[in-house]
Scaffold this active site. Structure first.
Site, short mmCIF file in Angstrom:
data_model
loop_
_atom_site.label_atom_id
_atom_site.label_comp_id
_atom_site.label_asym_id
_atom_site.label_seq_id
_atom_site.Cartn_x
_atom_site.Cartn_y
_atom_site.Cartn_z
N SER A 1 -20.71 10.14 -4.63
CA SER A 1 -22.14 10.39 -4.20
C SER A 1 -22.85 9.26 -3.55
CB SER A 1 -23.17 11.05 -5.18
OG SER A 1 -22.83 12.43 -5.40
N LYS B 1 -33.96 7.97 -5.27
CA LYS B 1 -33.22 9.18 -5.49
C LYS B 1 -33.81 9.87 -6.40
CE LYS B 1 -28.83 11.40 -6.04
NZ LYS B 1 -27.19 11.15 -6.26
N SER C 1 -23.75 13.34 -3.08
CA SER C 1 -24.96 14.00 -3.31
C SER C 1 -26.08 13.22 -2.83
CB SER C 1 -25.08 14.22 -4.75
OG SER C 1 -25.25 13.00 -5.57
#
Lengths: 95, 483
Positions: free
Chosen positions: B174, B75, B150
């Site tokens: 998330s 990420k 997210s």
């Protein structure tokens, strides 16, 4: 609690965010809606409950007082928008 | 090759059936041929292939570990030395991290290949990946739908077989919500289990990094690398880390599953509810039994979170001032304008909303009514879990109230978007570990996730419980058509 344009202007000032005239109205509307959601908190009596700031409530750990960080100024300043002679440059603040 | 699990790839690499170079090349080509998903922000082929060659050299000399040579998507919230680390924001679009996050260091030490940096909601604030400065990610199950957020880029990449596994971070759901919406397995560890060093901060008392992969077994392999004490994160917890793969196969006969009645009420889609009930029935066939429990304060989790998380964010994001790194507005008359224009132009609308909510909640005269009140509710919400875990070993329910939704359907109404995380947020407030595993599909073929919540530092049990289900079912093996 609903916010008006003046409230948004004051908050934006505290947060160092420039907000233009059109945005003020939009933010006043969406932020008021979010505050409406937040105010559901008031349905519960929390008298006498101790606030909780951290899930584990562990104290901070201590370590030996030894040097662990070394000067890497040149490396870090590669990312800076404006530097000169190892200093970060910002607009003049003292006359 | 892209159908294989991390566990299978590990065997193939260690038996020299394939090389990491071949494997990495195959995944880089898949990423290139599925750019329409927009799952990645940065891919550095040369660097990835160099890492693969180094892994192959290590494997040849017999010095490899279980994950040596495995390509991992990271990420874009984890600082990666020498690579752009953007956090999905214009503010950091030109930021090249000068050091590695602890998580990145750990994957490097294990000999993993960094396949690329995945797209995400700006500063991890969002539940649909639509707030990214780099554009939304598409859900491979239905490209008109969001992948969740997210960690939407990581979720889409794993679901579309563009990476065997990925990392995510979870502040209010998330990791789990995008895992549910894309039909993969994701785990948010207990707060303090995985170091936050070098993980760009959103809400520091809630943020936690964790693994995302297709199966619980693969997630366990990744967690073995990620978990552990780090003196550079003051909230990292110094306690032993078990081998999470060792207990995967233990029997779950007699397991007590708590079903909170609040997770099955108003707001839950009927289709999601039916799939979750079927999953619970499957667990009963495996020897578990169900306990009716209640988390009476869970309805307060969203209001509480939307004070605490923005308050922490407004403080954490004060560092983006256009002085030391990141974006600076091109034109300004004085220092004041430099700050306010830089921040106005560098941040997107949702981030600005949250900064303003947080600023307001912390401002003079409002602190007690908002911040202190929310901290008191946090204790009540946490206390609910403590009581429930006296009667059960794990809690189960839906991860998300609905399946993947269409682009734009919630962008005009932040409150509707926030409700996507209604079942995940309380877990972050309490600091507990939580997982999402694939449990079925709705009528449109969109995946549904089962959430499993455990006691503090009981990740091994969560993984065991998830693994046993995956041994008996095949939802986690389904791939979206065309991938």
């Amino acid at each position: 609690m609903s916010l008006d344009r003046a409230d948004v202007e004051r908050i934006a000032h505290l947060a160092r965010l420039e907000v233009d005239e059109q945005e003020l109205t939009a933010y006043a509307e969406t932020l008021s809606r979010i505050l409406g959601l937040i105010e559901q908190m008031n349905a519960v009596d929390t008298e006498g409950i101790a606030p909780m700031s951290h899930p584990l409530e562990a104290g901070l750990g201590f370590r030996a007082d030894e040097v662990t960080e070394f000067d890497q100024r040149e490396l870090f300043q590669v990312n800076a928008p404006s530097v000169q002679a190892g200093l970060y440059l910002v607009p003049k603040v003292i006359e | 090759m892209h159908e294989k699990s991390v566990a299978d790839l590990s065997n193939s690499l260690n038996n020299k059936d394939i090389s990491s170079h071949e494997l990495t090349l195959a995944y880089l080509d898949r990423i290139e041929s599925h750019r329409e998903l927009n799952a990645f922000i940065t891919v550095d082929r040369i660097r990835a292939l160099e890492q693969a060659q180094a892994a192959d050299a290590r494997l040849r000399t017999g010095q490899g570990g279980p994950l040596t040579g495995i390509p991992i998507a990271q990420k874009d919230i984890f600082c990666t030395e020498g690579l752009p680390t953007t956090c999905g924001s214009r503010m950091l679009a030109n930021f090249v991290a000068p050091y590695d996050a602890n998580v990145i260091q750990r994957f490097n030490a294990a000999g993993c290949v960094l396949l690329g940096k995945t797209n995400m909601d700006e500063f991890a604030m969002g539940s649909s990946n639509e707030t990214s400065f780099f554009g939304p990610v598409r859900n491979p199950w239905d490209t008109h739908c969001v992948p969740g957020g997210s960690s939407g880029g990581s979720a889409a990449a794993v679901a579309a077989r563009l990476a065997p596994a990925a990392t995510g971070t979870d502040t209010g759901g998330s990791i789990r919500q995008p895992a549910a919406l894309t039909g993969i397995t994701g785990l948010k560890p207990s707060y303090g289990r995985v170091s936050r060093y070098g993980m760009i901060a959103f809400a520091s008392s809630l943020d936690q990094g964790g693994p995302m992969a297709r199966s619980a077994e693969d997630v366990a392999l990744l967690l073995n690398v990620m978990a552990g004490f780090d003196p550079r994160d003051s909230t990292s917890v110094d306690r032993p880390v078990p081998d999470f793969t060792r207990t995967l196969d233990e029997s779950i006969s007699g397991l007590r599953i708590g079903l909170p009645r609040e997770y099955f009420g108003e707001g839950l889609s009927a289709e999601v509810g039916r799939v979750i009930e079927a999953a619970i029935e499957q667990y009963c066939k495996l020897g578990a039994r169900v306990v009716d429990v209640s988390l009476p304060n869970s309805r307060l989790a969203i209001p509480c979170y939307y004070v605490l998380a923005p308050a922490e964010a407004s403080s954490n994001l004060a560092r983006y001032d256009g002085v030391r790194y990141g974006y600076r507005a091109p034109e300004y008359a004085d220092l004041w304008e430099m700050y306010s224009k830089t921040r106005a132009q560098g941040f997107g609308t949702e981030v600005k909303r949250r900064i303003m909510i947080g600023t307001y909640a912390l401002s003079a005269g409002y602190y007690d009514a908002y911040y202190l009140k929310a901290q008191k509710l946090r204790r009540l919400i946490t206390g609910d879990f403590d009581r429930v875990f006296e009667h059960c070993d794990v809690i189960m329910g839906p991860t998300s109230p609905s399946t993947a939704f269409e682009f734009g359907s919630k962008t005009d109404d932040p409150v509707a978007m926030y409700l996507s995380d209604i079942y995940t947020i309380s877990v972050n407030l309490a600091g507990l570990p939580g997982m999402s595993i694939p449990a079925g599909f709705d009528g449109n073929g969109r995946p549904i996730g089962l959430q499993i919540i455990g006691r503090y530092f009981d990740e091994a049990r969560l993984l065991n419980v998830a693994h046993k289900y995956q041994q008996a079912t095949e939802w986690h093996l389904r791939a979206p058509r065309g991938f």
